[in-house]
Design a protein around this motif. Structure first.
Motif, PDB file in Angstrom:
ATOM      1  N   GLN A 141      86.773 135.455 -59.208  1.00  0.00           N
ATOM      2  CA  GLN A 141      85.495 135.545 -60.006  1.00  0.00           C
ATOM      3  C   GLN A 141      84.325 136.053 -59.250  1.00  0.00           C
ATOM      4  O   GLN A 141      84.326 135.643 -58.076  1.00  0.00           O
ATOM      5  N   ALA A 142      83.425 136.683 -59.743  1.00  0.00           N
ATOM      6  CA  ALA A 142      82.080 137.053 -59.082  1.00  0.00           C
ATOM      7  C   ALA A 142      81.530 135.641 -58.544  1.00  0.00           C
ATOM      8  O   ALA A 142      81.460 134.641 -59.423  1.00  0.00           O
ATOM      9  N   GLY A 143      81.039 135.898 -57.450  1.00  0.00           N
ATOM     10  CA  GLY A 143      80.480 134.543 -56.816  1.00  0.00           C
ATOM     11  C   GLY A 143      81.528 133.728 -55.905  1.00  0.00           C
ATOM     12  O   GLY A 143      80.902 132.821 -55.008  1.00  0.00           O
ATOM     13  N   GLY A 144      82.749 134.036 -56.004  1.00  0.00           N
ATOM     14  CA  GLY A 144      83.640 133.338 -55.215  1.00  0.00           C
ATOM     15  C   GLY A 144      83.838 133.755 -53.956  1.00  0.00           C
ATOM     16  O   GLY A 144      83.097 134.684 -53.349  1.00  0.00           O
ATOM     17  N   SER A 145      84.913 133.371 -53.090  1.00  0.00           N
ATOM     18  CA  SER A 145      85.022 133.715 -51.739  1.00  0.00           C
ATOM     19  C   SER A 145      86.574 133.924 -51.287  1.00  0.00           C
ATOM     20  O   SER A 145      87.427 133.445 -52.054  1.00  0.00           O
ATOM     21  N   LEU A 146      86.726 134.848 -50.530  1.00  0.00           N
ATOM     22  CA  LEU A 146      88.157 135.007 -49.975  1.00  0.00           C
ATOM     23  C   LEU A 146      87.875 135.211 -48.266  1.00  0.00           C
ATOM     24  O   LEU A 146      86.838 135.633 -47.870  1.00  0.00           O
ATOM     25  N   ARG A 147      89.047 134.890 -47.602  1.00  0.00           N
ATOM     26  CA  ARG A 147      88.985 135.088 -46.286  1.00  0.00           C
ATOM     27  C   ARG A 147      90.227 136.198 -46.037  1.00  0.00           C
ATOM     28  O   ARG A 147      91.514 135.637 -46.132  1.00  0.00           O
ATOM     29  N   LEU A 148      89.978 137.294 -45.319  1.00  0.00           N
ATOM     30  CA  LEU A 148      91.006 138.207 -45.038  1.00  0.00           C
ATOM     31  C   LEU A 148      91.401 137.968 -43.515  1.00  0.00           C
ATOM     32  O   LEU A 148      90.643 137.478 -42.785  1.00  0.00           O
ATOM     33  N   SER A 149      92.436 138.211 -43.152  1.00  0.00           N
ATOM     34  CA  SER A 149      93.199 138.136 -41.849  1.00  0.00           C
ATOM     35  C   SER A 149      93.921 139.246 -41.504  1.00  0.00           C
ATOM     36  O   SER A 149      94.625 139.906 -42.268  1.00  0.00           O
ATOM     37  N   SER A 193      80.069 134.911 -51.934  1.00  0.00           N
ATOM     38  CA  SER A 193      79.240 135.462 -52.832  1.00  0.00           C
ATOM     39  C   SER A 193      79.728 136.855 -53.309  1.00  0.00           C
ATOM     40  O   SER A 193      78.941 137.855 -53.509  1.00  0.00           O
ATOM     41  N   LEU A 194      81.002 136.895 -53.417  1.00  0.00           N
ATOM     42  CA  LEU A 194      81.537 138.319 -53.789  1.00  0.00           C
ATOM     43  C   LEU A 194      81.227 138.742 -55.078  1.00  0.00           C
ATOM     44  O   LEU A 194      80.887 138.133 -56.098  1.00  0.00           O
ATOM     45  N   LYS A 195      80.800 140.144 -55.181  1.00  0.00           N
ATOM     46  CA  LYS A 195      80.505 140.938 -56.536  1.00  0.00           C
ATOM     47  C   LYS A 195      81.613 141.809 -56.679  1.00  0.00           C
ATOM     48  O   LYS A 195      82.455 142.138 -56.179  1.00  0.00           O
ATOM     49  N   SER A 196      81.515 142.360 -58.145  1.00  0.00           N
ATOM     50  CA  SER A 196      82.276 143.281 -58.831  1.00  0.00           C
ATOM     51  C   SER A 196      82.228 144.665 -57.824  1.00  0.00           C
ATOM     52  O   SER A 196      83.504 145.224 -57.468  1.00  0.00           O
ATOM     53  N   GLU A 197      81.301 144.839 -57.165  1.00  0.00           N
ATOM     54  CA  GLU A 197      81.160 145.977 -56.506  1.00  0.00           C
ATOM     55  C   GLU A 197      81.888 146.105 -55.198  1.00  0.00           C
ATOM     56  O   GLU A 197      82.274 147.011 -54.549  1.00  0.00           O
TER      57      GLU A 197
END
Length: 120
Positions: A13-21, A84-88
């Motif tokens: 969801q917008a506002g969430g977080s992810l970590r890529l490796s 703070s992920l956005k749809s963009e």
């Protein structure tokens, strides 16, 4: 001879977080720099963040203050903490490593891409 394995993508969801490796393996002598790129539909692949082997970082203006790139040199791995992920930010994210061979020749390698989807 060199493989890049990406992980950590997903849907949030917008506002969430992810970590890529992204872990590099194979015939590796040394790494000059590592980074993350994305390619919006109909546009050229664009820089998200890069980091040199010495730790110097560079970010796209659109992600400054929200994304953090880091690396583990011993593991030949680069990370992208996305807050703070956005749809963009929805896109396929590609890992890049610039390698240097024992002869001093530099090569660019790309990961297969990992999907990041942010719902508003």
């Amino acid at each position: 001879q060199v493989q890049l394995v990406e992980s950590g993508g997903g849907s949030v969801q917008a506002g969430g977080s992810l970590r890529l490796s992204c872990a590099a393996s194979g015939s590796i002598f040394s790494i000059n720099a590592m980074g993350w790129y994305r390619q919006p539909p109909g546009k050229q692949r664009e820089l998200v963040a890069t980091i040199t082997i010495a730790g110097s970082t560079n970010y796209a203006d659109s992600v400054k203050g929200r994304f953090t790139i880091s690396r583990d040199n011993a593991k030949n791995t680069v990370y992208l903490q996305m807050n703070s992920l956005k749809s963009e930010d929805t896109d396929v994210y590609y890992c890049n490593v610039n390698l240097k061979s024992r002869l001093g020749v530099r090569y660019d390698y790309w990961g297969q891409g990992t999907q990041v989807t942010v719902s508003s």
